[in-house]
Write a protein that holds these residues in place. Structure first.
Motif, PDB file in Angstrom:
ATOM      1  N   ARG A 175      -1.504  10.513  -0.619  1.00 33.69           N
ATOM      2  CA  ARG A 175      -2.589   9.857   0.099  1.00 33.69           C
ATOM      3  C   ARG A 175      -3.211   8.776  -0.770  1.00 33.69           C
ATOM      4  O   ARG A 175      -3.470   8.984  -1.953  1.00 33.69           O
ATOM      5  CB  ARG A 175      -3.648  10.886   0.509  1.00 33.69           C
ATOM      6  N   THR A 176      -3.447   7.617  -0.153  1.00 30.26           N
ATOM      7  CA  THR A 176      -4.009   6.476  -0.872  1.00 30.26           C
ATOM      8  C   THR A 176      -5.261   5.987  -0.168  1.00 30.26           C
ATOM      9  O   THR A 176      -5.244   5.738   1.033  1.00 30.26           O
ATOM     10  CB  THR A 176      -2.990   5.326  -0.963  1.00 30.26           C
ATOM     11  N   ASN A 206      -9.929   1.789   3.460  1.00 30.56           N
ATOM     12  CA  ASN A 206      -8.742   2.145   4.234  1.00 30.56           C
ATOM     13  C   ASN A 206      -7.993   3.289   3.576  1.00 30.56           C
ATOM     14  O   ASN A 206      -8.004   3.433   2.356  1.00 30.56           O
ATOM     15  CB  ASN A 206      -7.826   0.936   4.472  1.00 30.56           C
ATOM     16  N   ARG A 208      -4.248   5.332   3.641  1.00 32.30           N
ATOM     17  CA  ARG A 208      -2.841   5.268   4.052  1.00 32.30           C
ATOM     18  C   ARG A 208      -2.171   6.602   3.758  1.00 32.30           C
ATOM     19  O   ARG A 208      -2.268   7.128   2.649  1.00 32.30           O
ATOM     20  CB  ARG A 208      -2.108   4.140   3.321  1.00 32.30           C
ATOM     21  N   THR A 209      -1.526   7.138   4.772  1.00 26.45           N
ATOM     22  CA  THR A 209      -0.715   8.343   4.599  1.00 26.45           C
ATOM     23  C   THR A 209       0.735   7.992   4.912  1.00 26.45           C
ATOM     24  O   THR A 209       1.076   6.816   5.105  1.00 26.45           O
ATOM     25  CB  THR A 209      -1.206   9.466   5.535  1.00 26.45           C
ATOM     26  N   ASP A 212      -0.013   7.174   8.938  1.00 23.06           N
ATOM     27  CA  ASP A 212      -1.173   6.460   9.475  1.00 23.06           C
ATOM     28  C   ASP A 212      -1.748   5.436   8.499  1.00 23.06           C
ATOM     29  O   ASP A 212      -1.618   5.573   7.274  1.00 23.06           O
ATOM     30  CB  ASP A 212      -2.287   7.447   9.840  1.00 23.06           C
ATOM     31  N   PHE A 213      -2.404   4.435   9.111  1.00 19.76           N
ATOM     32  CA  PHE A 213      -3.184   3.474   8.334  1.00 19.76           C
ATOM     33  C   PHE A 213      -4.538   3.360   9.030  1.00 19.76           C
ATOM     34  O   PHE A 213      -4.631   2.914  10.171  1.00 19.76           O
ATOM     35  CB  PHE A 213      -2.482   2.109   8.285  1.00 19.76           C
ATOM     36  N   ARG A 238      -0.605   3.571  13.894  1.00 18.92           N
ATOM     37  CA  ARG A 238       0.553   4.430  13.625  1.00 18.92           C
ATOM     38  C   ARG A 238       1.741   3.912  14.431  1.00 18.92           C
ATOM     39  O   ARG A 238       1.706   3.871  15.646  1.00 18.92           O
ATOM     40  CB  ARG A 238       0.272   5.882  14.011  1.00 18.92           C
TER      41      ARG A 238
END
Length: 292
Positions: A175-176, A206, A208-209, A212-213, A238
């Protein structure tokens, strides 16, 4: 004119320990210092502060400063600061010499058994138990997380808080999280290390996974639950599909997102979405026309 004393590596190391050791021992009784901290000289370990360098240490008595140059190192307990140059500023208090600030310049690295922080320059305020790193390649790394920044990176020892400013990025497993400012809050583990509790984001946040974003003005990521909450101009994307709203709750464990509009009940605030249907590559144009 009196020459400024200059000592070789071994003599300088002993001098620094004797001159400043008692003051640093006293700091172990600062509020919140009962538990070892994974990063920082103010509260980690016990005993005096050891300072050494390849090119010796310059002692400026009138200015009350020690300057170590050439692979300089300051160590206390399990924590240390490495740099091209270290400046230790001290003061007299109750008949003892007490360090109140350390300035590290060039190839700065703060480290412990578990954590590492790097930058070009660091100013360590021991009274406040906070270090501020600036320069290039700003990074704070734990065994599970990495926090980077463009402008500055702070670490508050007592509060166990790291603050990244300017194009901040936090990476935890897959995760980010990005934002103008990210504040990572940690809790102590049984072993005395840091465990991520939550991250607060401000400005252009934001997440990001793998699928998803999610974008919003502000956000909070709860590391214990794996749930992220974003508010303000929220967008979830997505695979080409996009949902817009005012507030989003994203479960990063299940991939389920809930988007809401913070309206006043008049029906004007609505959630908007753009859904792109998937193409069926197995279906020929002829089949599509006949409905088969």
């Amino acid at each position: 004119m009196i020459a400024t004393p200059h000592f070789g590596r071994k003599t300088a190391k002993l001098l620094a320990a004797l001159l400043l050791g008692s003051a640093v021992i006293g700091m172990s009784f600062m509020p919140g210092a009962t538990q070892a901290n994974p990063l920082g000289l103010a509260q980690n370990g016990s005993g005096g502060l050891e300072v050494e360098s390849d090119n010796g240490i310059e002692w400026r008595r009138n200015e009350q400063i020690l300057i170590a140059r050439g692979n300089a190192v300051a160590k206390r307990g399990t924590s240390r600061v490495d740099a091209d140059e270290l400046q230790a500023l001290y003061r007299d208090r109750d008949g003892n010499s007490e360090i109140y600030r350390i300035i590290a310049i060039g190839n700065v690295k703060l480290s412990s058994d578990t954590d590492v922080a790097t930058g070009d320059k660091a100013v360590y305020d021991i009274d406040e138990a906070v270090v501020v790193l600036t320069g290039e390649n700003l990074q704070y790394k734990t065994p599970k997380e990495t926090l980077t920044a463009r402008d500055s990176l702070e670490y508050w020892e007592t509060e166990r808080v790291a603050v990244a400013r300017g194009d901040a990025v936090a990476v935890s497993e897959d995760r980010t999280l990005r934002g103008d400012i990210l504040t990572a809050r940690f809790e102590p583990t049984k072993a005395g290390g840091n465990e991520l509790s939550r991250i607060d984001g401000q400005g252009n946040v934001n997440i990001r996974t793998s699928t998803d974003f999610v974008v919003g003005d502000q956000g909070v990521y709860d590391a214990k639950t794996g749930i992220a909450t974003l508010i303000g101009s929220v967008k979830i994307t997505r695979e080409g599909n996009q949902l817009n709203g005012d507030r989003a709750v994203v479960d990063l464990n299940t991939g389920i997102s809930r988007l809401t509009a913070n309206g006043n009940g008049d029906g004007k605030a609505r959630v908007r979405g753009l859904l792109v249907p998937e193409k069926d590559d197995d279906k020929s144009p002829a089949d599509a026309g006949t409905g088969n």
